[in-house]
Design an enzyme around this catalytic site. Structure first.
Site, PDB file in Angstrom:
ATOM      1  N   HIS A 187      81.241 109.245  11.699  1.00  0.00           N
ATOM      2  CA  HIS A 187      81.708 108.212  12.624  1.00  0.00           C
ATOM      3  C   HIS A 187      80.573 107.246  12.965  1.00  0.00           C
ATOM      4  CE1 HIS A 187      84.398 107.019  16.128  1.00  0.00           C
ATOM      5  NE2 HIS A 187      83.252 106.441  16.445  1.00  0.00           N
ATOM      6  N   GLU A 188      79.427 107.798  13.351  1.00  0.00           N
ATOM      7  CA  GLU A 188      78.306 106.956  13.759  1.00  0.00           C
ATOM      8  C   GLU A 188      77.694 106.223  12.568  1.00  0.00           C
ATOM      9  OE1 GLU A 188      78.278 106.566  16.759  1.00  0.00           O
ATOM     10  OE2 GLU A 188      79.289 108.387  17.425  1.00  0.00           O
TER      11      GLU A 188
ATOM     12  N   HIS B 289      79.532 103.110  11.964  1.00  0.00           N
ATOM     13  CA  HIS B 289      79.023 102.075  12.871  1.00  0.00           C
ATOM     14  C   HIS B 289      77.729 101.465  12.333  1.00  0.00           C
ATOM     15  CE1 HIS B 289      82.056 102.734  15.788  1.00  0.00           C
ATOM     16  NE2 HIS B 289      81.535 103.806  16.363  1.00  0.00           N
TER      17      HIS B 289
END
Length: 234
Positions: free
Chosen positions: A134-135, A138
């Site tokens: 997820h990160e 980003h």
């Protein structure tokens, strides 16, 4: 930010030094009260805070061990690392840091700091893989588009993509892990909800209705953009 509480502009400064803990709450009595449902929210919070403080070193060591394993062997983590490298960025153990966190967040991303993994909430390797992926989405988006951290539409777009591509909204994860038993559009519902909850944490967004509106405004283009993958990985 969803439960991951992540955004390109997150404040990820190292936590301040811990105050002396009150061990009064770290007892079997408090644990049993919590199990029986008779403990107050204040007692539960104090118990959890004391537990995290007493176990911070072992929690961080386990998190770091799992992080290093994922960098070495996880296909999705290895792929995203390579794609970030190709854009001129670097994501590795040196800037993916395990720390104890307050609240319910699981991790976060900041272009200057790197990635935060919440060691006191991420104990299983599979969950940690989802959070790291997820990160790292980003991070990829930040490198690719130079996102404006203050633009809620940019924030909504990267949250949609991170929830969509990390695997955290796949059906079996929702069915067994979150108790979401819906078959129709469960994946899209999960992605929308997580993105809206993350946008809602922005100070300029005042209500869930406003967060939903922002997510809907970018949904079509961002949900259909699976780069750097050819298709949704999980």
């Amino acid at each position: 930010m969803s439960n991951n509480a992540s955004s390109p502009s997150a404040n990820l400064s190292p936590p301040p030094s811990e105050p002396p803990i009150d061990k009064t709450f770290y007892t079997w009595t408090t644990l049993f009260k919590a199990m029986l449902g008779t403990a107050t929210q204040s007692e539960i919070k104090s118990y959890n805070d004391a537990y995290d403080t007493l176990h911070i070193e072992s929690q961080c060591r386990r998190c770091e061990s799992n992080r290093d394993w994922l960098f070495a062997y996880s296909p999705i983590i290895r792929f995203l690392r390579k794609e970030c490298d190709a854009l001129g960025g670097y994501i590795g153990p040196e800037n993916v840091r395990c720390r104890n966190c307050t609240g319910k967040q699981r991790g976060g991303f900041d272009p200057q700091y790197g990635i935060l993994l919440c060691a006191n909430t991420e104990m299983k390797r599979g969950r940690l893989e989802e959070t790291m992926a997820h990160e790292m989405v980003h991070a990829y988006d930040s490198l690719r588009w130079k996102f404006d951290g203050g633009d809620v539409r940019h924030a909504a777009c990267t949250e949609i993509r991170a929830s969509m591509l990390s695997g955290e909204c796949r059906f079996m994860r929702q069915f067994w892990g979150e108790g979401n038993y819906r078959f129709v559009k469960a994946f899209q519902t999960c992605v929308r909800n997580r993105a809206a909850l993350s946008v809602l944490k922005r100070p300029q967004v005042k209500s869930r209705a406003e967060a939903d509106k922002v997510v809907n405004s970018v949904w079509e283009s961002c949900f259909n953009d699976t780069r750097p993958f050819d298709e949704i990985y999980k």
